[in-house]
Design an enzyme around this catalytic site. Sequence first.
Site, PDB file in Angstrom:
ATOM      1  N   GLY A  12       1.687  -5.374 -11.730  1.00  0.00           N
ATOM      2  CA  GLY A  12       0.931  -5.861 -10.572  1.00  0.00           C
ATOM      3  C   GLY A  12       0.201  -4.729  -9.859  1.00  0.00           C
ATOM      4  O   GLY A  12       0.184  -3.577 -10.314  1.00  0.00           O
ATOM      5  N   SER A 126       7.583  -5.918   3.932  1.00  0.00           N
ATOM      6  CA  SER A 126       6.220  -6.074   4.435  1.00  0.00           C
ATOM      7  C   SER A 126       6.201  -6.022   5.951  1.00  0.00           C
ATOM      8  O   SER A 126       7.166  -6.424   6.620  1.00  0.00           O
ATOM      9  CB  SER A 126       5.700  -7.440   3.962  1.00  0.00           C
ATOM     10  N   TYR A 150       6.941 -17.122   2.909  1.00  0.00           N
ATOM     11  CA  TYR A 150       6.798 -15.786   2.322  1.00  0.00           C
ATOM     12  C   TYR A 150       7.485 -14.745   3.219  1.00  0.00           C
ATOM     13  O   TYR A 150       8.315 -13.953   2.762  1.00  0.00           O
ATOM     14  CB  TYR A 150       5.314 -15.435   2.143  1.00  0.00           C
ATOM     15  N   LYS A 154      11.017 -12.356   2.712  1.00  0.00           N
ATOM     16  CA  LYS A 154      11.158 -10.897   2.886  1.00  0.00           C
ATOM     17  C   LYS A 154      12.316 -10.593   3.837  1.00  0.00           C
ATOM     18  O   LYS A 154      13.103  -9.671   3.603  1.00  0.00           O
ATOM     19  CB  LYS A 154       9.854 -10.293   3.428  1.00  0.00           C
TER      20      LYS A 154
HETATM   21  P1  NAD Z   1       1.150  -8.491  -7.419  1.00  0.00           P
HETATM   22  O1  NAD Z   1       1.149  -9.970  -7.464  1.00  0.00           O
HETATM   23  O2  NAD Z   1      -0.061  -7.765  -7.863  1.00  0.00           O
HETATM   24  O3  NAD Z   1       2.406  -7.905  -8.221  1.00  0.00           O
HETATM   25  C1  NAD Z   1       3.626  -8.596  -8.323  1.00  0.00           C
HETATM   26  C2  NAD Z   1       4.005  -8.632  -9.792  1.00  0.00           C
HETATM   27  O4  NAD Z   1       5.262  -9.301  -9.926  1.00  0.00           O
HETATM   28  C3  NAD Z   1       2.999  -9.387 -10.657  1.00  0.00           C
HETATM   29  O5  NAD Z   1       2.635  -8.564 -11.749  1.00  0.00           O
HETATM   30  C4  NAD Z   1       3.764 -10.631 -11.130  1.00  0.00           C
HETATM   31  O6  NAD Z   1       3.356 -11.032 -12.426  1.00  0.00           O
HETATM   32  C5  NAD Z   1       5.199 -10.153 -11.064  1.00  0.00           C
HETATM   33  N1  NAD Z   1       6.202 -11.202 -10.843  1.00  0.00           N
HETATM   34  C6  NAD Z   1       6.212 -12.181  -9.897  1.00  0.00           C
HETATM   35  N2  NAD Z   1       7.323 -12.924 -10.000  1.00  0.00           N
HETATM   36  C7  NAD Z   1       8.047 -12.404 -11.035  1.00  0.00           C
HETATM   37  C8  NAD Z   1       9.294 -12.731 -11.633  1.00  0.00           C
HETATM   38  N3  NAD Z   1      10.014 -13.772 -11.209  1.00  0.00           N
HETATM   39  N4  NAD Z   1       9.741 -11.990 -12.662  1.00  0.00           N
HETATM   40  C9  NAD Z   1       9.008 -10.941 -13.129  1.00  0.00           C
HETATM   41  N5  NAD Z   1       7.810 -10.587 -12.608  1.00  0.00           N
HETATM   42  C10 NAD Z   1       7.336 -11.308 -11.572  1.00  0.00           C
HETATM   43  O7  NAD Z   1       1.525  -8.084  -5.892  1.00  0.00           O
HETATM   44  P2  NAD Z   1       1.460  -6.668  -5.196  1.00  0.00           P
HETATM   45  O8  NAD Z   1       0.372  -6.706  -4.179  1.00  0.00           O
HETATM   46  O9  NAD Z   1       1.513  -5.582  -6.188  1.00  0.00           O
HETATM   47  O10 NAD Z   1       2.832  -6.752  -4.377  1.00  0.00           O
HETATM   48  C11 NAD Z   1       4.039  -6.193  -4.884  1.00  0.00           C
HETATM   49  C12 NAD Z   1       5.151  -6.462  -3.900  1.00  0.00           C
HETATM   50  O11 NAD Z   1       4.791  -5.914  -2.636  1.00  0.00           O
HETATM   51  C13 NAD Z   1       5.419  -7.949  -3.660  1.00  0.00           C
HETATM   52  O12 NAD Z   1       6.811  -8.141  -3.524  1.00  0.00           O
HETATM   53  C14 NAD Z   1       4.716  -8.216  -2.345  1.00  0.00           C
HETATM   54  O13 NAD Z   1       5.314  -9.277  -1.630  1.00  0.00           O
HETATM   55  C15 NAD Z   1       4.905  -6.901  -1.611  1.00  0.00           C
HETATM   56  N6  NAD Z   1       3.884  -6.657  -0.580  1.00  0.00           N
HETATM   57  C16 NAD Z   1       2.562  -6.723  -0.910  1.00  0.00           C
HETATM   58  C17 NAD Z   1       1.590  -6.527   0.088  1.00  0.00           C
HETATM   59  C18 NAD Z   1       0.126  -6.630  -0.238  1.00  0.00           C
HETATM   60  O14 NAD Z   1      -0.674  -6.820   0.696  1.00  0.00           O
HETATM   61  N7  NAD Z   1      -0.295  -6.507  -1.487  1.00  0.00           N
HETATM   62  C19 NAD Z   1       1.980  -6.252   1.409  1.00  0.00           C
HETATM   63  C20 NAD Z   1       3.346  -6.161   1.685  1.00  0.00           C
HETATM   64  C21 NAD Z   1       4.290  -6.371   0.683  1.00  0.00           C
HETATM   65  N1  UFG Z   2      -9.991 -11.406   7.257  1.00  0.00           N
HETATM   66  C1  UFG Z   2     -11.253 -11.914   7.474  1.00  0.00           C
HETATM   67  N2  UFG Z   2     -11.855 -12.565   6.421  1.00  0.00           N
HETATM   68  C2  UFG Z   2     -11.275 -12.703   5.206  1.00  0.00           C
HETATM   69  C3  UFG Z   2      -9.973 -12.173   5.002  1.00  0.00           C
HETATM   70  C4  UFG Z   2      -9.362 -11.548   6.056  1.00  0.00           C
HETATM   71  O1  UFG Z   2     -11.819 -11.804   8.563  1.00  0.00           O
HETATM   72  O2  UFG Z   2     -11.876 -13.308   4.311  1.00  0.00           O
HETATM   73  C5  UFG Z   2      -9.342 -10.667   8.358  1.00  0.00           C
HETATM   74  C6  UFG Z   2      -8.021 -11.271   8.829  1.00  0.00           C
HETATM   75  O3  UFG Z   2      -8.257 -12.232   9.833  1.00  0.00           O
HETATM   76  C7  UFG Z   2      -7.282 -10.024   9.335  1.00  0.00           C
HETATM   77  C8  UFG Z   2      -7.785  -8.910   8.399  1.00  0.00           C
HETATM   78  O4  UFG Z   2      -9.019  -9.386   7.867  1.00  0.00           O
HETATM   79  O5  UFG Z   2      -7.715  -9.720  10.655  1.00  0.00           O
HETATM   80  C9  UFG Z   2      -6.831  -8.599   7.253  1.00  0.00           C
HETATM   81  O6  UFG Z   2      -6.521  -9.797   6.578  1.00  0.00           O
HETATM   82  P1  UFG Z   2      -5.748  -9.797   5.165  1.00  0.00           P
HETATM   83  O7  UFG Z   2      -5.657 -11.221   4.721  1.00  0.00           O
HETATM   84  O8  UFG Z   2      -6.403  -8.823   4.241  1.00  0.00           O
HETATM   85  O9  UFG Z   2      -4.323  -9.192   5.530  1.00  0.00           O
HETATM   86  P2  UFG Z   2      -3.204  -9.714   6.532  1.00  0.00           P
HETATM   87  O10 UFG Z   2      -2.943  -8.611   7.513  1.00  0.00           O
HETATM   88  O11 UFG Z   2      -3.516 -11.042   7.074  1.00  0.00           O
HETATM   89  O12 UFG Z   2      -1.950  -9.893   5.565  1.00  0.00           O
HETATM   90  C10 UFG Z   2      -1.610  -8.912   4.578  1.00  0.00           C
HETATM   91  C11 UFG Z   2      -0.898  -9.632   3.423  1.00  0.00           C
HETATM   92  C12 UFG Z   2       0.403 -10.204   3.919  1.00  0.00           C
HETATM   93  C13 UFG Z   2       1.244  -9.090   4.508  1.00  0.00           C
HETATM   94  C14 UFG Z   2       0.463  -8.384   5.619  1.00  0.00           C
HETATM   95  C15 UFG Z   2       1.232  -7.221   6.183  1.00  0.00           C
HETATM   96  O13 UFG Z   2      -1.722 -10.665   2.906  1.00  0.00           O
HETATM   97  O14 UFG Z   2       1.107 -10.767   2.851  1.00  0.00           O
HETATM   98  O15 UFG Z   2      -0.785  -7.924   5.133  1.00  0.00           O
HETATM   99  O16 UFG Z   2       1.609  -6.363   5.164  1.00  0.00           O
HETATM  100  F1  UFG Z   2       2.349  -9.608   5.022  1.00  0.00           F
END
Ligand code: NAD
Ligand code: UFG
Length: 336
Positions: A12, A126, A150, A154
């Site tokens: 991922g 997160s 979600y 967490k």
């Molecule tokens: P991502 O979706 O790119 O990566 C997650 C990976 O986990 C994917 O490759 C998916 O195929 C794999 N996966 C999901 N369920 C699975 C399972 N049951 N068994 C095996 N593999 C599985 O997401 P990411 O952005 O890389 O996020 C990674 C982690 O960080 C997640 O737990 C997410 O909740 C957390 N996180 C992400 C963000 C963000 O904004 N990207 C912010 C805070 C926390």
């Molecule tokens: N936003 C827009 N237009 C868009 C998308 C987002 O204006 O099309 C704005 C949102 O309102 C926010 C900012 O851009 O003000 C960031 O939005 P994101 O959706 O990129 O991120 P969030 O902060 O809402 O949420 C992300 C992840 C969550 C995680 C959180 C904190 O999606 O899963 O960051 O880590 F929990």
Amino acid sequence: MVSSILVTGGTGFIGSHTCAALLNAGYDVIVLDNLSNSDSSVIQRLGQICGREPSFIKGDIRDTSLLNTLFQEHSVSAVIHFAGLKAVSESVDKPLMYYQNNVGGTLTLLTAMQLANVKTIIFSSSATVYGDPVSVPITENFPRSCTNPYGASKMMIEDILADLYTTKSNWRIGRLRYFNPVGAHASGLIGENPIGIPNNLMPFITQTAAGLRQEVSIFGNDYDTPDGTGIRDYIHVEDLANGHLAALDYLNQNRELLTVNLGTGQGASVLEMINTFEHSTGCQVPYRVVGRRQGDIAECWADTKLANHLLGWQANRGLEDMCRDAWRWQLRCLRD
Ligand code: NAD
Ligand code: UFG
């Protein structure tokens, strides 16, 4: 047998960048991913970036027998646990799927780890666990809350890990609270490739700049912020990946329950992000202000002192790097 780091969700977005950092630092890496939100081509790309590939097992963290076999066949010193589902709105529609995958999957993983006597884990938490914070910057002792399955998943996993630490204090546990990871690897070979319409701001900006979307909808310009648009703590995914290495080093030296924010400590508004993207790439990003998105908060950024102090880590890439690297990756996706 050489010890490896098991990276769940390693193909991922954040996992793949962390695998690159681990491989470059000399670790042996095993990736376990069910490819539900990623592609196995990441493994070869990691080979191109690092000169060697991680081992790859296609499988699910909910599969007990697969995990038991994996731990029997490989010597694993620590697990970095990214695997999970992460779309907030989908979690509202399909709560059971989110709890089964994220919470159930983590329980299965922890049980297999305990059986195999592998007791170091770093978990992707997160900033969502801070809900709507009373003030910014946010420190780790702020109260936690959630408004969707979600976020609840967490918080539940954080609590399970805390209980595990209390009862079995020989565990070493990192709960890393990420702020807003964006950008892509400087090589342009790995990045974030959301399926369908992106939920997050940065992929929406890059897809709009690429002409794949007409315009960015700015979700509200009537927040109590300097320009009225929402403020977040965007962190370059390579800085975030390095934070995992710092946490791993820390846990190797300290038998602890570590809970830290990983952010930059700086907030940027939606308009600032669009402007910085335009300046650093020379691309136009048409946008239109629409109503607020349900569940959004005005501002959220990290106090990073604890991570700086305990881990000796800090983010050092700026918004321009994040925009340029995200754009390089978007161009690669268009070519591939
Ligand atoms: P991502 O979706 O790119 O990566 C997650 C990976 O986990 C994917 O490759 C998916 O195929 C794999 N996966 C999901 N369920 C699975 C399972 N049951 N068994 C095996 N593999 C599985 O997401 P990411 O952005 O890389 O996020 C990674 C982690 O960080 C997640 O737990 C997410 O909740 C957390 N996180 C992400 C963000 C963000 O904004 N990207 C912010 C805070 C926390
Ligand atoms: N936003 C827009 N237009 C868009 C998308 C987002 O204006 O099309 C704005 C949102 O309102 C926010 C900012 O851009 O003000 C960031 O939005 P994101 O959706 O990129 O991120 P969030 O902060 O809402 O949420 C992300 C992840 C969550 C995680 C959180 C904190 O999606 O899963 O960051 O880590 F929990």
